[in-house]
Design an enzyme around this catalytic site. Structure first.
Site, PDB file in Angstrom:
ATOM      1  N   ARG A  23       0.812  -1.225   0.000  1.00 17.85           N
ATOM      2  CA  ARG A  23       0.000   0.000   0.000  1.00 17.85           C
ATOM      3  C   ARG A  23       0.843   1.272   0.000  1.00 17.85           C
ATOM      4  O   ARG A  23       0.363   2.351  -0.280  1.00 17.85           O
ATOM      5  CB  ARG A  23      -0.949  -0.001   1.209  1.00 17.85           C
ATOM      6  CG  ARG A  23      -2.156  -0.860   0.990  1.00 17.85           C
ATOM      7  CD  ARG A  23      -2.885  -1.100   2.276  1.00 17.85           C
ATOM      8  NE  ARG A  23      -2.190  -2.056   3.126  1.00 17.85           N
ATOM      9  CZ  ARG A  23      -2.559  -2.383   4.352  1.00 17.85           C
ATOM     10  NH1 ARG A  23      -3.603  -1.821   4.895  1.00 17.85           N
ATOM     11  NH2 ARG A  23      -1.883  -3.265   5.047  1.00 17.85           N
ATOM     12  N   ASN A 180      -7.933  -4.008  16.414  1.00 21.61           N
ATOM     13  CA  ASN A 180      -6.768  -4.830  16.740  1.00 21.61           C
ATOM     14  C   ASN A 180      -5.528  -4.040  16.339  1.00 21.61           C
ATOM     15  O   ASN A 180      -5.399  -3.621  15.195  1.00 21.61           O
ATOM     16  CB  ASN A 180      -6.857  -6.133  15.920  1.00 21.61           C
ATOM     17  CG  ASN A 180      -5.575  -6.927  15.956  1.00 21.61           C
ATOM     18  OD1 ASN A 180      -4.817  -6.846  16.905  1.00 21.61           O
ATOM     19  ND2 ASN A 180      -5.342  -7.704  14.895  1.00 21.61           N
ATOM     20  N   TYR A 377      36.769  28.473  -0.744  1.00 20.67           N
ATOM     21  CA  TYR A 377      36.766  27.021  -0.578  1.00 20.67           C
ATOM     22  C   TYR A 377      38.019  26.611   0.184  1.00 20.67           C
ATOM     23  O   TYR A 377      39.149  26.882  -0.267  1.00 20.67           O
ATOM     24  CB  TYR A 377      36.730  26.278  -1.927  1.00 20.67           C
ATOM     25  CG  TYR A 377      36.914  24.782  -1.725  1.00 20.67           C
ATOM     26  CD1 TYR A 377      35.970  24.044  -1.030  1.00 20.67           C
ATOM     27  CD2 TYR A 377      38.070  24.135  -2.158  1.00 20.67           C
ATOM     28  CE1 TYR A 377      36.147  22.690  -0.776  1.00 20.67           C
ATOM     29  CE2 TYR A 377      38.263  22.779  -1.909  1.00 20.67           C
ATOM     30  CZ  TYR A 377      37.291  22.068  -1.216  1.00 20.67           C
ATOM     31  OH  TYR A 377      37.467  20.731  -0.955  1.00 20.67           O
ATOM     32  N   ALA A 391      38.442  37.295   0.594  1.00 18.87           N
ATOM     33  CA  ALA A 391      37.309  36.853  -0.245  1.00 18.87           C
ATOM     34  C   ALA A 391      37.823  36.061  -1.443  1.00 18.87           C
ATOM     35  O   ALA A 391      38.831  36.405  -2.048  1.00 18.87           O
ATOM     36  CB  ALA A 391      36.527  38.060  -0.720  1.00 18.87           C
TER      37      ALA A 391
HETATM   38  C1  UD1 Z   1      -2.645  -6.201  10.788  1.00 15.39           C
HETATM   39  C2  UD1 Z   1      -3.831  -7.039  11.309  1.00 15.39           C
HETATM   40  C3  UD1 Z   1      -5.024  -6.126  11.602  1.00 15.39           C
HETATM   41  C4  UD1 Z   1      -4.601  -4.999  12.521  1.00 15.39           C
HETATM   42  C5  UD1 Z   1      -3.414  -4.239  11.951  1.00 15.39           C
HETATM   43  C6  UD1 Z   1      -2.893  -3.223  12.949  1.00 15.39           C
HETATM   44  C7  UD1 Z   1      -3.504  -9.095  10.058  1.00 15.39           C
HETATM   45  C8  UD1 Z   1      -3.986  -9.941   8.935  1.00 15.39           C
HETATM   46  N1  UD1 Z   1      -4.194  -7.982  10.292  1.00 15.39           N
HETATM   47  O1  UD1 Z   1      -3.054  -5.671   9.551  1.00 15.39           O
HETATM   48  O2  UD1 Z   1      -6.038  -6.897  12.246  1.00 15.39           O
HETATM   49  O3  UD1 Z   1      -5.708  -4.140  12.732  1.00 15.39           O
HETATM   50  O4  UD1 Z   1      -2.336  -5.173  11.720  1.00 15.39           O
HETATM   51  O5  UD1 Z   1      -1.861  -2.453  12.391  1.00 15.39           O
HETATM   52  O6  UD1 Z   1      -2.589  -9.479  10.751  1.00 15.39           O
HETATM   53  N2  UD1 Z   1       4.179  -9.405   7.891  1.00 15.39           N
HETATM   54  C9  UD1 Z   1       5.074 -10.470   7.861  1.00 15.39           C
HETATM   55  N3  UD1 Z   1       4.830 -11.522   7.035  1.00 15.39           N
HETATM   56  C10 UD1 Z   1       3.729 -11.595   6.255  1.00 15.39           C
HETATM   57  C11 UD1 Z   1       2.807 -10.522   6.285  1.00 15.39           C
HETATM   58  C12 UD1 Z   1       3.060  -9.447   7.112  1.00 15.39           C
HETATM   59  O7  UD1 Z   1       6.093 -10.439   8.568  1.00 15.39           O
HETATM   60  O8  UD1 Z   1       3.579 -12.598   5.553  1.00 15.39           O
HETATM   61  C13 UD1 Z   1       4.476  -8.259   8.745  1.00 15.39           C
HETATM   62  C14 UD1 Z   1       4.548  -6.949   7.987  1.00 15.39           C
HETATM   63  O9  UD1 Z   1       5.866  -6.687   7.554  1.00 15.39           O
HETATM   64  C15 UD1 Z   1       4.069  -5.940   9.014  1.00 15.39           C
HETATM   65  C16 UD1 Z   1       3.161  -6.747   9.938  1.00 15.39           C
HETATM   66  O10 UD1 Z   1       3.431  -8.092   9.674  1.00 15.39           O
HETATM   67  O11 UD1 Z   1       5.157  -5.397   9.763  1.00 15.39           O
HETATM   68  C17 UD1 Z   1       1.677  -6.434   9.691  1.00 15.39           C
HETATM   69  O12 UD1 Z   1       1.353  -6.850   8.396  1.00 15.39           O
HETATM   70  P1  UD1 Z   1       0.301  -6.129   7.466  1.00 15.39           P
HETATM   71  O13 UD1 Z   1       0.069  -6.987   6.282  1.00 15.39           O
HETATM   72  O14 UD1 Z   1       0.720  -4.742   7.234  1.00 15.39           O
HETATM   73  O15 UD1 Z   1      -0.987  -6.185   8.364  1.00 15.39           O
HETATM   74  P2  UD1 Z   1      -2.007  -5.012   8.536  1.00 15.39           P
HETATM   75  O16 UD1 Z   1      -2.741  -4.803   7.280  1.00 15.39           O
HETATM   76  O17 UD1 Z   1      -1.329  -3.872   9.171  1.00 15.39           O
END
Ligand code: UD1
Length: 472
Positions: A23, A180, A377, A391
């Site tokens: 995103r 969450n 310089y 200067a």
């Molecule tokens: C997540 C939660 C959502 C919550 C929100 C809060 C999920 C599906 N949803 O959404 O309920 O409200 O956080 O900010 O968990 N990551 C990994 N491996 C993966 C996917 C993600 O390490 O396969 C890491 C990302 O790098 C990131 C974190 O997990 O740091 C959160 O992942 P992201 O996909 O951004 O979840 P959100 O859409 O923020």
């Protein structure tokens, strides 16, 4: 022996940082985007390090793993590879071997950077008191759109039925404002026992960790939620708009902290101040100033508008006039710099020295009271106390292959528009005539002039004009 010891460990922190961050629409992985001058992930690691020792922190990496690893390698944390990013639930599945040695884990997101250690400790304490299998840190922001929502068992219950992701919300569930935050505490045994029950049958076609709430509930385990007091510290950075908003929140906090400690910052919302910056009381900072990295500023200094100061140490009563760019240098008490001066890395500016407008200095040491006031310089140079640089003076430090030093002693006068071809030494008290090109060392107390002698022809201009008029 080792595994027995490990199995006694109480708490680990797992930071999920393997995602791409689609995103944001940038090539840089989400967790490496910076706010307050540091990557998002570094903020989270710093908060986690205040709750457990770095050896008990596991960072899940995947997308651009090496880059992410390099950004926080200095913190002494462990890394877990999630080769395919199949969701936050899969991130924890990937960390299975690392967490089996702990009784509990805190799960943090690498993209929720403002989390304070106090909030994590609070979550951890609540989790223990509640004897829960899963404790979810929740918040109630103004706009809950995009976040997973909390379905409590009843309005006043701390127990949770499930977490529903944005895309799966029914119209009625869309009115739920409790979100969450993506930060949880788990008892490891029930988590591991149910980890393989996660499915991809959801709106995201991923293994999502929030599903664990419903899974643990069905397994008869206790799942609870604790609301954070301040929703602002739990906001995620999923879009660039959110990212710059978090940056602004953080920098306003730093600026307020300095103001509370006696530093006057006019229009602080226009200033960019990094977390590591220190400023002593009675210093005044004008609008649109940037203080970056590990900059230290003494007391009673004045930093005028549009100056960018990075990794510099300033003494007391230093004046930085408008629009200066200063990097990796030190400036002693009562020095005056600018306007429009450029100090490149490695400069040491002495007490009461004056570096004026359109002066560029690189890797140079200026003694006490040295004046280089205009259009100069000075590179790879050492200039003694009380010397005046006229200067337009230039040290020609580069011969096309090597950088060579220029040494100028004390109380030297270097006339305007002179060039000093390095390596060259001008000894104490010497005098260099304006417009000279100095290629050989100048002894102490001598005069060096190297320019064509002036020719003056009396009446020449009038005669020329007369000749021209005749031709017309
Ligand atoms: C997540 C939660 C959502 C919550 C929100 C809060 C999920 C599906 N949803 O959404 O309920 O409200 O956080 O900010 O968990 N990551 C990994 N491996 C993966 C996917 C993600 O390490 O396969 C890491 C990302 O790098 C990131 C974190 O997990 O740091 C959160 O992942 P992201 O996909 O951004 O979840 P959100 O859409 O923020």
């Amino acid at each position: 022996m080792t595994s027995k010891l490990e199995s006694n460990k109480t708490l680990a922190v797992v930071i999920m940082a393997a995602g791409k961050g689609t995103r944001l629409k940038t090539r840089l992985p989400k967790v490496l985007h910076e706010i307050g001058g540091k990557p998002l992930l570094s903020h989270v690691v710093a908060a986690a390090s205040r709750v457990v020792a770095p050896e008990d922190i596991y960072v899940v990496i995947g997308h651009q793993a090496e880059k992410v690893k390099a950004a926080v390698a200095g913190a002494g944390v462990n890394f877990v590879e999630q080769t395919e990013q199949l969701g936050t639930g899969h991130a924890i599945q990937s960390a299975r071997d690392s967490i089996t040695g702990y009784k509990n884990i805190l799960v943090l997101s690498g993209n929720v950077p403002l989390i304070r250690p106090e909030a994590l400790s609070h979550l951890w304490q609540f989790h223990q008191i509640q004897r829960a299998a899963m404790t979810i840190l929740t918040a109630t922001p103004e706009d809950p759109f995009g976040y997973g929502r909390i379905l409590r068992r009843s309005k006043d219950s701390s127990e949770v039925e499930a977490i529903v992701e944005q895309k799966a919300l029914t119209p009625k569930q869309q009115t739920i404002r409790e979100i969450n935050t993506g930060i949880y505490a788990f008892r490891t045994a029930p988590l591991l026992a149910n980890l393989d029950k996660l499915t991809t049958e959801n709106a995201y076609n991923e293994f999502v960790l929030p599903q664990m709430a419903a899974l643990l509930r069905s397994a008869g385990e206790r799942v609870v939620a604790i609301q954070a007091d301040d929703a602002a510290e739990l906001l995620g950075a999923n879009t660039l708009a959110e990212l710059v908003a978090l940056d602004s929140t953080l920098r306003t906090t730093y600026a307020r902290r300095l103001i509370a400690a006696g530093v006057t910052i006019f229009r602080p919302e226009t200033c960019v101040i990094d977390a590591g910056v220190e400023v002593a009381p009675d210093t005044v900072i004008e609008p649109f100033v940037q203080l970056l990295g590990l900059t230290r500023i003494g007391s009673e200094c004045l930093i005028r508008s549009y100056s960018v100061i990075e990794n510099c140490t300033l003494g007391n009563r230093v004046l930085i006039r408008q629009s200066c760019v200063l990097a990796d240098s030190t400036i002693a008490d009562d020095a005056k710099i600018g306007p429009f001066a450029h100090l490149r890395p490695g400069c040491e500016i002495g007490e009461q020295a004056h570096v004026g407008n359109f002066v560029e200095i690189k890797k140079a040491k200026l003694g006490k009271g040295v004046k280089a006031s205009h259009l100069t310089y000075l590179g790879d140079a050492e200039i003694g106390e009380g010397t005046n640089i006229g200067a337009g003076v230039i040290t020609c430090n580069y011969d096309g292959v090597n950088k060579n030093p220029t040494r100028i002693g004390k109380d030297v006068f270097v006339g305007s528009d002179s060039t000093l071809v390095a390596p060259v030494t001008v000894e104490d008290g010497a005098f260099i005539g304006a417009g000279s090109c100095i290629t050989r060392d100048v002894p102490a107390g001598s005069l060096a002039v190297s320019r064509a002698r002036q020719v003056t022809r009396n009446g020449w201009a009038a005669a020329r004009r007369a000749r021209q008029k005749k031709r017309e």
